[in-house]
Design a protein around this motif. Structure first.
Motif, PDB file in Angstrom:
ATOM      1  N   ALA A  87       0.676  -1.097   0.011  1.00  0.00           N
ATOM      2  CA  ALA A  87       0.049   0.027  -0.075  1.00  0.00           C
ATOM      3  C   ALA A  87       0.646   1.169   0.117  1.00  0.00           C
ATOM      4  O   ALA A  87       0.089   2.241  -0.357  1.00  0.00           O
ATOM      5  N   ARG A  88       2.299   1.225   0.503  1.00  0.00           N
ATOM      6  CA  ARG A  88       3.071   2.244   0.653  1.00  0.00           C
ATOM      7  C   ARG A  88       4.358   2.014   0.515  1.00  0.00           C
ATOM      8  O   ARG A  88       4.886   0.856   0.979  1.00  0.00           O
ATOM      9  N   LEU A  89       5.325   2.822   0.067  1.00  0.00           N
ATOM     10  CA  LEU A  89       6.618   2.968  -0.056  1.00  0.00           C
ATOM     11  C   LEU A  89       7.242   3.991   0.254  1.00  0.00           C
ATOM     12  O   LEU A  89       6.767   5.055  -0.253  1.00  0.00           O
ATOM     13  N   GLN A 115       4.706   4.782 -10.942  1.00  0.00           N
ATOM     14  CA  GLN A 115       3.232   5.293 -10.730  1.00  0.00           C
ATOM     15  C   GLN A 115       2.378   4.343 -11.925  1.00  0.00           C
ATOM     16  O   GLN A 115       1.243   3.801 -11.532  1.00  0.00           O
ATOM     17  N   GLN A 116       2.742   4.515 -13.092  1.00  0.00           N
ATOM     18  CA  GLN A 116       1.917   3.543 -13.958  1.00  0.00           C
ATOM     19  C   GLN A 116       1.923   2.150 -13.863  1.00  0.00           C
ATOM     20  O   GLN A 116       0.959   1.605 -14.382  1.00  0.00           O
ATOM     21  N   THR A 117       3.109   1.702 -13.249  1.00  0.00           N
ATOM     22  CA  THR A 117       3.157   0.242 -13.154  1.00  0.00           C
ATOM     23  C   THR A 117       2.340  -0.201 -12.143  1.00  0.00           C
ATOM     24  O   THR A 117       1.669  -1.188 -11.973  1.00  0.00           O
ATOM     25  N   TYR A 118       2.376   0.621 -10.720  1.00  0.00           N
ATOM     26  CA  TYR A 118       1.750   0.300  -9.406  1.00  0.00           C
ATOM     27  C   TYR A 118       1.037   1.489  -8.860  1.00  0.00           C
ATOM     28  O   TYR A 118       1.268   2.277  -8.199  1.00  0.00           O
ATOM     29  N   PRO A 119      -0.024   1.856  -9.786  1.00  0.00           N
ATOM     30  CA  PRO A 119      -0.942   2.941  -9.227  1.00  0.00           C
ATOM     31  C   PRO A 119      -1.346   2.943  -8.103  1.00  0.00           C
ATOM     32  O   PRO A 119      -1.833   3.891  -7.500  1.00  0.00           O
ATOM     33  N   MET A 120      -1.588   1.831  -7.229  1.00  0.00           N
ATOM     34  CA  MET A 120      -2.287   1.760  -6.009  1.00  0.00           C
ATOM     35  C   MET A 120      -1.186   1.734  -5.055  1.00  0.00           C
ATOM     36  O   MET A 120      -1.434   1.812  -3.837  1.00  0.00           O
ATOM     37  N   THR A 121       0.060   1.955  -5.282  1.00  0.00           N
ATOM     38  CA  THR A 121       1.184   2.141  -4.171  1.00  0.00           C
ATOM     39  C   THR A 121       1.423   3.346  -3.979  1.00  0.00           C
ATOM     40  O   THR A 121       1.782   3.974  -4.890  1.00  0.00           O
ATOM     41  N   GLN A 122       1.272   4.094  -2.903  1.00  0.00           N
ATOM     42  CA  GLN A 122       1.621   5.074  -2.779  1.00  0.00           C
ATOM     43  C   GLN A 122       3.114   5.414  -2.306  1.00  0.00           C
ATOM     44  O   GLN A 122       3.529   4.713  -1.462  1.00  0.00           O
ATOM     45  N   VAL A 123       3.630   6.547  -3.003  1.00  0.00           N
ATOM     46  CA  VAL A 123       5.090   6.817  -2.500  1.00  0.00           C
ATOM     47  C   VAL A 123       5.215   8.015  -1.745  1.00  0.00           C
ATOM     48  O   VAL A 123       4.550   8.936  -1.996  1.00  0.00           O
ATOM     49  N   HIS A 124       5.633   7.701  -0.512  1.00  0.00           N
ATOM     50  CA  HIS A 124       6.130   8.688   0.347  1.00  0.00           C
ATOM     51  C   HIS A 124       7.303   9.363   0.435  1.00  0.00           C
ATOM     52  O   HIS A 124       8.650   8.689   0.676  1.00  0.00           O
ATOM     53  N   LEU A 125       7.766  10.501  -0.185  1.00  0.00           N
ATOM     54  CA  LEU A 125       8.997  10.842  -0.346  1.00  0.00           C
ATOM     55  C   LEU A 125       9.786  12.081   0.758  1.00  0.00           C
ATOM     56  O   LEU A 125       8.821  13.045   0.946  1.00  0.00           O
ATOM     57  N   THR A 126      10.807  11.649   1.133  1.00  0.00           N
ATOM     58  CA  THR A 126      11.355  12.824   2.084  1.00  0.00           C
ATOM     59  C   THR A 126      12.628  13.270   1.602  1.00  0.00           C
ATOM     60  O   THR A 126      13.452  12.303   1.264  1.00  0.00           O
ATOM     61  N   ARG A 163      14.100   7.371   9.928  1.00  0.00           N
ATOM     62  CA  ARG A 163      13.220   8.007   8.986  1.00  0.00           C
ATOM     63  C   ARG A 163      12.208   6.560   8.673  1.00  0.00           C
ATOM     64  O   ARG A 163      11.373   6.707   8.060  1.00  0.00           O
ATOM     65  N   GLU A 164      12.877   5.506   8.779  1.00  0.00           N
ATOM     66  CA  GLU A 164      12.256   4.041   8.451  1.00  0.00           C
ATOM     67  C   GLU A 164      11.754   4.009   6.850  1.00  0.00           C
ATOM     68  O   GLU A 164      10.472   3.647   6.847  1.00  0.00           O
ATOM     69  N   ALA A 165      12.578   4.264   5.996  1.00  0.00           N
ATOM     70  CA  ALA A 165      12.325   4.109   4.696  1.00  0.00           C
ATOM     71  C   ALA A 165      12.710   2.830   4.093  1.00  0.00           C
ATOM     72  O   ALA A 165      13.334   2.016   4.822  1.00  0.00           O
ATOM     73  N   ASP A 166      11.983   2.563   2.972  1.00  0.00           N
ATOM     74  CA  ASP A 166      12.473   1.378   2.288  1.00  0.00           C
ATOM     75  C   ASP A 166      13.690   1.699   1.437  1.00  0.00           C
ATOM     76  O   ASP A 166      14.336   0.517   1.135  1.00  0.00           O
ATOM     77  N   GLU A 223      16.384  -4.788   6.345  1.00  0.00           N
ATOM     78  CA  GLU A 223      16.153  -4.802   7.817  1.00  0.00           C
ATOM     79  C   GLU A 223      14.704  -4.484   8.073  1.00  0.00           C
ATOM     80  O   GLU A 223      14.023  -5.250   8.821  1.00  0.00           O
ATOM     81  N   ARG A 224      14.062  -3.822   7.087  1.00  0.00           N
ATOM     82  CA  ARG A 224      12.598  -3.296   7.503  1.00  0.00           C
ATOM     83  C   ARG A 224      11.862  -4.444   6.740  1.00  0.00           C
ATOM     84  O   ARG A 224      10.487  -4.621   7.331  1.00  0.00           O
ATOM     85  N   ASN A 225      11.946  -4.874   5.638  1.00  0.00           N
ATOM     86  CA  ASN A 225      11.132  -5.803   4.950  1.00  0.00           C
ATOM     87  C   ASN A 225      11.921  -6.582   4.055  1.00  0.00           C
ATOM     88  O   ASN A 225      13.038  -6.046   3.634  1.00  0.00           O
ATOM     89  N   VAL A 226      11.367  -7.535   3.248  1.00  0.00           N
ATOM     90  CA  VAL A 226      11.807  -7.971   2.113  1.00  0.00           C
ATOM     91  C   VAL A 226      11.668  -7.245   0.926  1.00  0.00           C
ATOM     92  O   VAL A 226      10.993  -6.482   0.906  1.00  0.00           O
ATOM     93  N   VAL A 227      12.692  -7.548  -0.105  1.00  0.00           N
ATOM     94  CA  VAL A 227      12.672  -6.859  -1.450  1.00  0.00           C
ATOM     95  C   VAL A 227      11.683  -7.063  -2.125  1.00  0.00           C
ATOM     96  O   VAL A 227      11.741  -8.555  -2.768  1.00  0.00           O
ATOM     97  N   ASP A 228      10.342  -6.563  -2.253  1.00  0.00           N
ATOM     98  CA  ASP A 228       9.547  -7.334  -3.275  1.00  0.00           C
ATOM     99  C   ASP A 228       9.402  -6.702  -4.589  1.00  0.00           C
ATOM    100  O   ASP A 228      10.392  -5.748  -4.974  1.00  0.00           O
ATOM    101  N   GLN A 229       8.536  -6.830  -5.491  1.00  0.00           N
ATOM    102  CA  GLN A 229       8.437  -6.439  -6.838  1.00  0.00           C
ATOM    103  C   GLN A 229       8.432  -5.276  -6.891  1.00  0.00           C
ATOM    104  O   GLN A 229       8.915  -4.385  -7.756  1.00  0.00           O
ATOM    105  N   GLU A 230       7.661  -4.204  -6.049  1.00  0.00           N
ATOM    106  CA  GLU A 230       7.493  -2.771  -5.969  1.00  0.00           C
ATOM    107  C   GLU A 230       8.928  -2.087  -5.693  1.00  0.00           C
ATOM    108  O   GLU A 230       9.427  -1.362  -6.610  1.00  0.00           O
ATOM    109  N   ILE A 231       9.575  -2.635  -4.453  1.00  0.00           N
ATOM    110  CA  ILE A 231      11.005  -1.978  -4.359  1.00  0.00           C
ATOM    111  C   ILE A 231      12.077  -2.423  -5.571  1.00  0.00           C
ATOM    112  O   ILE A 231      12.706  -1.549  -5.910  1.00  0.00           O
ATOM    113  N   ALA A 232      11.856  -3.575  -5.811  1.00  0.00           N
ATOM    114  CA  ALA A 232      12.910  -4.364  -7.099  1.00  0.00           C
ATOM    115  C   ALA A 232      12.643  -3.135  -8.339  1.00  0.00           C
ATOM    116  O   ALA A 232      13.516  -2.662  -8.911  1.00  0.00           O
TER     117      ALA A 232
END
Length: 293
Positions: free
Chosen positions: A93-95, A116-127, A141-144, A272-281
């Motif tokens: 839901a969020r990256l 966004q075009q590939t994963y329109p339902m995943t919100q990206v929070h940028l800092t 900051r607990e980022a991916d 360390e936060r989570n596994v590298v899924d297809q969105e992160i990849a």
């Protein structure tokens, strides 16, 4: 409640297809059931919404006005259902993305647009952060994904991505231009130096100053504005000031040495936060330039 969300969806379908039969087929209903719902809807509203022109169902003026007002609600509900479907598929839901402010914006937003075009339902929070933050501070900051400048801990774990060039510049009307070129360190020391630092550095009284007067800024845009308004000279990221260089408002300083400096940017995934899924990849590939944007 006089009407239901489904009735407005049925009305929209009839308008889209121009036919009760096709709209009923789309919703897996009988035509008589759909007609009943729309008739009931119009009776409860006390307004005629549809009219038949030839063989095609069209909105009345009142129907056009009311359906237009209902559109944001229908779109929000459609987005809600799409989000639920994405979550069911396992899409995140969020990256969270932490990016150094010197990272080229055109490159960054091109990658994010493709994502966004590939994963329109995943919100990206940028800092955005500044160059000198250490990994221990960044990880709070607990980022991916991190796009940050080189520190010892980042360099050991991250992937070298690109070098960002900083150019020594001053406004075309700065007093420096009255001196003979090339400019020496002593020449520069006579005028205010505009520096980009983080808040911690800004508060350190033990910092070594390279000029008679240093002005420090925690935002690149503010530092650029200061140099552009002839407050001082400074080393600014070339990509950010390209329009000012092209127009001749800012001019590169003819220095004996050190006119250009390069800062290395690294890309690091927070495993360390989570596994590298297809969105992160995918985001990593786009930011690395491994996929066409």
């Amino acid at each position: 409640m006089k009407t239901t969300l489904e009735q407005w969806q049925l009305l929209q379908a009839v308008v889209n297809y121009g036919s009760f039969a096709r709209a009923a087929q789309e919703f897996n209903r009988s035509q008589s059931s759909l007609s009943y719902q729309l008739t009931l809807m119009q009776e409860r509203l006390g307004v005629s919404l549809l009219t038949i022109v030839g063989r095609k169902a069209e909105l009345t003026p009142e129907g056009q006005q009311l359906l237009a007002q209902a559109q944001p609600l229908l779109q929000s509900f459609h987005a809600l259902e799409n989000r639920a479907s994405a979550l069911k598929r396992g899409d995140r839901a969020r990256l969270d993305l932490v990016v150094d402010s010197i990272f080229p914006k055109a490159f960054l937003f091109s990658a994010l647009r493709h994502f966004q075009q590939t994963y329109p339902m995943t919100q990206v929070h940028l800092t955005e952060v500044l160059r000198s933050e250490r990994l221990s501070d960044l990880k709070k900051r607990e980022a991916d994904v991190y796009l940050v400048t080189q520190t010892e801990d980042v360099a050991m774990r991250g992937k070298a991505l690109m070098g960002v060039t900083f150019v020594a510049v001053a406004h075309k009307e700065h007093p420096l231009w009255q001196l003979p070129a090339p400019f020496s360190r002593d020449d520069l020391a006579r005028y205010p130096l505009i520096e980009i630092v983080d808040r911690v550095q800004q508060q350190l009284h033990s910092r070594q100053f390279a000029a008679a007067e240093n002005w420090t800024f925690t935002a690149i845009e503010a530092a650029i504005e200061a140099v552009a308004h002839c407050v001082g000279y400074g080393w600014l990221p070339e990509e950010h000031i390209q329009p000012l260089l092209a127009s001749g408002e800012l001019l590169p300083l003819p220095l004996v040495q050190g006119a250009r400096r390069t800062t290395q940017l690294y890309l690091m995934v927070n495993e360390e936060r989570n596994v590298v899924d297809q969105e992160i990849a995918l985001l990593v590939d786009l930011l690395s330039g491994d996929k066409e944007r």
